[in-house]
Design a protein around this motif. Structure first.
Motif, PDB file in Angstrom:
ATOM      1  N   GLU A   1      -0.929   8.665  -1.397  1.00 37.53           N
ATOM      2  CA  GLU A   1      -0.267   7.362  -1.238  1.00 37.53           C
ATOM      3  C   GLU A   1       0.870   7.434  -0.225  1.00 37.53           C
ATOM      4  O   GLU A   1       1.053   6.503   0.570  1.00 37.53           O
ATOM      5  CB  GLU A   1       0.256   6.882  -2.599  1.00 37.53           C
ATOM      6  CG  GLU A   1      -0.850   6.473  -3.563  1.00 37.53           C
ATOM      7  CD  GLU A   1      -0.341   6.170  -4.953  1.00 37.53           C
ATOM      8  OE1 GLU A   1       0.876   6.365  -5.195  1.00 37.53           O
ATOM      9  OE2 GLU A   1      -1.149   5.738  -5.806  1.00 37.53           O
ATOM     10  N   GLU A   2       1.633   8.534  -0.243  1.00 38.84           N
ATOM     11  CA  GLU A   2       2.734   8.672   0.717  1.00 38.84           C
ATOM     12  C   GLU A   2       2.207   8.878   2.143  1.00 38.84           C
ATOM     13  O   GLU A   2       2.808   8.393   3.110  1.00 38.84           O
ATOM     14  CB  GLU A   2       3.637   9.848   0.317  1.00 38.84           C
ATOM     15  CG  GLU A   2       4.417   9.625  -0.971  1.00 38.84           C
ATOM     16  CD  GLU A   2       5.362   8.444  -0.883  1.00 38.84           C
ATOM     17  OE1 GLU A   2       5.924   8.196   0.208  1.00 38.84           O
ATOM     18  OE2 GLU A   2       5.558   7.753  -1.914  1.00 38.84           O
ATOM     19  N   LEU A   3       1.086   9.591   2.270  1.00 37.95           N
ATOM     20  CA  LEU A   3       0.461   9.744   3.590  1.00 37.95           C
ATOM     21  C   LEU A   3       0.016   8.393   4.144  1.00 37.95           C
ATOM     22  O   LEU A   3       0.201   8.102   5.331  1.00 37.95           O
ATOM     23  CB  LEU A   3      -0.750  10.680   3.499  1.00 37.95           C
ATOM     24  CG  LEU A   3      -0.542  12.159   3.819  1.00 37.95           C
ATOM     25  CD1 LEU A   3      -1.852  12.917   3.635  1.00 37.95           C
ATOM     26  CD2 LEU A   3      -0.032  12.360   5.235  1.00 37.95           C
ATOM     27  N   VAL A   4      -0.574   7.583   3.274  1.00 37.00           N
ATOM     28  CA  VAL A   4      -1.013   6.237   3.689  1.00 37.00           C
ATOM     29  C   VAL A   4       0.182   5.432   4.193  1.00 37.00           C
ATOM     30  O   VAL A   4       0.094   4.737   5.214  1.00 37.00           O
ATOM     31  CB  VAL A   4      -1.710   5.505   2.517  1.00 37.00           C
ATOM     32  CG1 VAL A   4      -1.979   4.044   2.894  1.00 37.00           C
ATOM     33  CG2 VAL A   4      -3.022   6.188   2.165  1.00 37.00           C
ATOM     34  N   GLN A   5       1.326   5.539   3.496  1.00 39.46           N
ATOM     35  CA  GLN A   5       2.520   4.802   3.917  1.00 39.46           C
ATOM     36  C   GLN A   5       3.027   5.285   5.263  1.00 39.46           C
ATOM     37  O   GLN A   5       3.421   4.488   6.115  1.00 39.46           O
ATOM     38  CB  GLN A   5       3.623   4.950   2.855  1.00 39.46           C
ATOM     39  CG  GLN A   5       3.353   4.188   1.567  1.00 39.46           C
ATOM     40  CD  GLN A   5       3.116   2.699   1.813  1.00 39.46           C
ATOM     41  OE1 GLN A   5       3.873   2.041   2.529  1.00 39.46           O
ATOM     42  NE2 GLN A   5       2.048   2.177   1.228  1.00 39.46           N
ATOM     43  N   ILE A   6       3.027   6.612   5.469  1.00 39.93           N
ATOM     44  CA  ILE A   6       3.480   7.162   6.762  1.00 39.93           C
ATOM     45  C   ILE A   6       2.592   6.664   7.903  1.00 39.93           C
ATOM     46  O   ILE A   6       3.052   6.361   9.001  1.00 39.93           O
ATOM     47  CB  ILE A   6       3.472   8.707   6.718  1.00 39.93           C
ATOM     48  CG1 ILE A   6       4.733   9.222   6.074  1.00 39.93           C
ATOM     49  CG2 ILE A   6       3.392   9.289   8.120  1.00 39.93           C
ATOM     50  CD1 ILE A   6       4.901  10.707   6.155  1.00 39.93           C
ATOM     51  N   LEU A   7       1.288   6.575   7.620  1.00 40.98           N
ATOM     52  CA  LEU A   7       0.330   6.178   8.656  1.00 40.98           C
ATOM     53  C   LEU A   7       0.275   4.665   8.861  1.00 40.98           C
ATOM     54  O   LEU A   7      -0.469   4.182   9.707  1.00 40.98           O
ATOM     55  CB  LEU A   7      -1.065   6.693   8.297  1.00 40.98           C
ATOM     56  CG  LEU A   7      -1.239   8.221   8.343  1.00 40.98           C
ATOM     57  CD1 LEU A   7      -2.536   8.636   7.696  1.00 40.98           C
ATOM     58  CD2 LEU A   7      -1.185   8.717   9.781  1.00 40.98           C
ATOM     59  N   GLY A   8       1.051   3.929   8.094  1.00 42.26           N
ATOM     60  CA  GLY A   8       1.116   2.488   8.351  1.00 42.26           C
ATOM     61  C   GLY A   8       0.836   1.597   7.166  1.00 42.26           C
ATOM     62  O   GLY A   8       0.992   0.380   7.265  1.00 42.26           O
ATOM     63  N   GLY A   9       0.395   2.166   6.057  1.00 40.14           N
ATOM     64  CA  GLY A   9       0.130   1.331   4.889  1.00 40.14           C
ATOM     65  C   GLY A   9      -1.197   0.614   4.972  1.00 40.14           C
ATOM     66  O   GLY A   9      -2.238   1.171   4.649  1.00 40.14           O
ATOM     67  N   GLU A  10      -1.177  -0.614   5.457  1.00 41.71           N
ATOM     68  CA  GLU A  10      -2.389  -1.414   5.548  1.00 41.71           C
ATOM     69  C   GLU A  10      -2.953  -1.383   6.964  1.00 41.71           C
ATOM     70  O   GLU A  10      -2.231  -1.158   7.931  1.00 41.71           O
ATOM     71  CB  GLU A  10      -2.112  -2.866   5.138  1.00 41.71           C
ATOM     72  CG  GLU A  10      -1.689  -3.013   3.676  1.00 41.71           C
ATOM     73  CD  GLU A  10      -1.455  -4.465   3.306  1.00 41.71           C
ATOM     74  OE1 GLU A  10      -1.521  -5.329   4.204  1.00 41.71           O
ATOM     75  OE2 GLU A  10      -1.206  -4.729   2.115  1.00 41.71           O
ATOM     76  N   THR A  11      -4.243  -1.652   7.070  1.00 45.98           N
ATOM     77  CA  THR A  11      -4.905  -1.703   8.373  1.00 45.98           C
ATOM     78  C   THR A  11      -4.408  -2.921   9.152  1.00 45.98           C
ATOM     79  O   THR A  11      -4.386  -4.035   8.631  1.00 45.98           O
ATOM     80  CB  THR A  11      -6.433  -1.808   8.197  1.00 45.98           C
ATOM     81  OG1 THR A  11      -6.883  -0.689   7.427  1.00 45.98           O
ATOM     82  CG2 THR A  11      -7.133  -1.808   9.547  1.00 45.98           C
ATOM     83  N   ARG A  12      -3.974  -2.712  10.375  1.00 46.93           N
ATOM     84  CA  ARG A  12      -3.467  -3.799  11.227  1.00 46.93           C
ATOM     85  C   ARG A  12      -4.586  -4.290  12.131  1.00 46.93           C
ATOM     86  O   ARG A  12      -5.187  -3.521  12.864  1.00 46.93           O
ATOM     87  CB  ARG A  12      -2.283  -3.290  12.040  1.00 46.93           C
ATOM     88  CG  ARG A  12      -1.870  -4.125  13.208  1.00 46.93           C
ATOM     89  CD  ARG A  12      -1.122  -5.391  12.847  1.00 46.93           C
ATOM     90  NE  ARG A  12      -0.279  -5.807  13.957  1.00 46.93           N
ATOM     91  CZ  ARG A  12      -0.711  -6.432  15.061  1.00 46.93           C
ATOM     92  NH1 ARG A  12      -2.000  -6.721  15.174  1.00 46.93           N
ATOM     93  NH2 ARG A  12       0.123  -6.749  16.032  1.00 46.93           N
TER      94      ARG A  12
END
Length: 522
Positions: free
Chosen positions: A80-91
């Motif tokens: 979950e923290e990796l997902v947040q570092i990488l931007g969270g949601e798909t832009r």
């Protein structure tokens, strides 16, 4: 790209397995290993500090201490923290409400902007858009010609009124491209701008002039994921000078440590929107933070694999192949057709790496010879139509002829034919609902990988003969046969109808099989 980081994190989590409770020492040791793994992967120090602090805080909380499996909960937190570092949601791209959507590409020379412009155009074309490529890189030798060649490959027109090679005004070309797009009804304009080997005032001034002339709806910063910490310096310089809305990572298929890709979102505050993962013009897709985090943690990327398969595979052909498998009519021609569709997905190595747990056999995957598929194809193409339809007719002389025609050995031909029969048998079983052989606890599966399977027909045959297998002792076998004969004479007619038509539905019921299974007994 993230192989080293993935290996370190996977090894760290292995040490937590089997622990019913995590102590402070366990949490500190895990955090230390994660910190080392990130620093080795070239992740920026401020990002590492924030990331590790967040993990330690959550790991000491109730969600881990109260979990049934603390190790899995820590992996979940890291994910979950990796997902947040990488931007969270798909832009996703923002499209203009009126007129053509203008997308401007900026970045250093060598980052792959020109190739990426064609990749983005192809991706937009597949989304139902009608893009126009604009050649505003008039500095680099042959940049205009490169864009024209790539545009022709993807079937997208290129607006290039100036020949480039140091001649022409890129700002006027960019301004004229908007009118050209309106006149020819293009709904997206992709502007390829010039880069430099380093950030300088002339490049920035030119990029700002193009930006002011076209008023882009999206400005994308193109960065080479392999240049390490310098990517962050360049990204910040472009953000301060030109400004941009999103980042595009190129060369994610490289063997660099890739920490810049993890850092850039945290440092600049701009999301990573697209990623280029190979040299082919089709090796390009939307950047999904959750999927990238799963890859880093060796959890695979099955969703991307499914999406690629949906684009590459012909659904009608797949249904026909499935029906042929179920009917037992699957031939080498069908096998060849399926293999050719599989090749459309890309290299076998890249496909397998999307499956969970493949990081454990990364060395074997990296050593996989992609030409093996071509060799198999050559062997099949050296067969006659009759041989492909019925490989059982391939005798010794035919095998020698096929080997000579394909440039392979007779051993290679024998191996292919044997593997085909084994694979067809397994696939037919799976197509008929039997599941994978050799797996316990599942319908139609044996007790173990080395166990001998007993099919429904074999069970029926055994029951019809008295429910026992014949003994290896001759005297005992004679006694058993006499007892079985006497029992059969007294017994009522069974549903298998010895000597008469078989009642398959009753047979399925007696074997405690599903009702629908009766058709497979036939």
């Amino acid at each position: 790209m993230f192989a080293t980081l993935s290996d370190r994190l996977t090894a760290t989590f292995k040490n937590l397995r089997g622990k019913g409770r995590l102590s402070e020492a366990d949490i500190d040791a895990t955090a230390r290993e994660i910190r080392i793994a990130l620093l080795e992967a070239d992740v920026a120090l401020p990002v590492v500090k924030d990331f590790v602090a967040a993990i330690k805080e959550r790991a000491r909380g109730e969600e881990v201490s109260g979990a049934l499996n603390p190790a899995q909960q820590v992996v979940k937190i890291v994910n979950e923290e990796l997902v947040q570092i990488l931007g969270g949601e798909t832009r996703r791209l923002r499209y203009a409400k009126t007129g053509p959507t203008v997308i401007m590409l900026a970045g250093l020379q060598g980052a792959g902007k020109t190739t990426l412009a064609a990749k983005l155009a192809l991706w937009l074309k597949e989304q139902g858009k009608t893009p126009l490529l604009v050649a505003c890189d008039l500095q680099r030798p042959n940049a205009v010609q490169q864009l024209q060649v790539n545009g022709e490959k993807v079937g997208v027109p290129v607006f290039a009124p100036e020949a480039g090679n140091g001649v022409g005004d890129p700002v006027s070309v960019a301004r004229a491209s908007i009118e050209e797009a309106k006149r020819k009804l293009h709904d997206v304009v992709i502007v390829d701008t010039a880069g430099r080997l380093g950030v300088d005032s002339e490049m920035m001034a030119q990029a700002i002039g193009i930006r002011d002339a076209v008023q882009p709806d999206e400005t994308l910063f193109v960065v080479d994921a392999m240049i390490g910490q310098d990517a962050l310096t360049t990204a910040q310089a472009f953000l301060d000078g030109v400004g941009y809305d999103g980042v595009v990572l190129t060369k994610l298929d490289g063997d660099a440590r890739g920490g810049a890709a993890l850092s850039i979102r945290h440092v600049t505050g701009r999301p990573v929107m697209f990623a280029s993962t190979g040299e082919k013009l089709t090796d390009f897709d939307v950047f999904h933070p959750d999927r990238m985090a799963s890859r880093i943690l060796d959890m695979g990327d099955v969703l991307t694999l499914i999406e690629q398969a949906e684009k590459a595979f012909d659904q009608e052909e797949a249904l026909k192949a499935a029906q042929k498998l179920s009917d037992g009519d699957f031939t080498l021609d069908d096998f060849l057709s399926q293999m050719q569709q599989l090749k459309k997905l890309g290299s076998m190595t890249s496909i397998l790496k999307m499956l969970p747990g493949m990081g454990q056999i990364r060395e074997q995957l990296d050593n996989f010879d992609e030409r093996e598929i071509d060799r198999v194809e050559a062997i099949i193409r050296s067969m006659t139509p009759a041989e492909r339809a019925n490989p059982k007719v391939i005798d010794g002389s035919r095998r020698a002829r096929i080997a000579k025609g394909s440039g392979r050995t007779v051993t290679d031909v024998n191996g292919l034919v044997d593997r085909f029969f084994e694979a067809r048998k397994m696939m037919m079983q799976m197509a008929r609902g039997g599941g994978m052989p050799g797996m316990p606890g599942m319908p139609g599966m044996g007790a173990g990988a080395g166990s001998k399977r007993v099919t429904a027909k074999q069970k029926a045959k055994t029951k019809a003969k008295g429910g026992q297998r014949k003994s290896g002792n001759p005297a005992k076998a004679a006694q058993e046969a006499a007892a079985a004969k006497a029992k059969a004479a007294e017994a009522k007619p069974n549903p298998f109808g010895i000597g008469e038509d078989i009642d398959y539905e009753a047979a399925a019921a007696q074997l405690e099989l599903p009702k629908d299974f009766s058709k497979f007994l036939k």
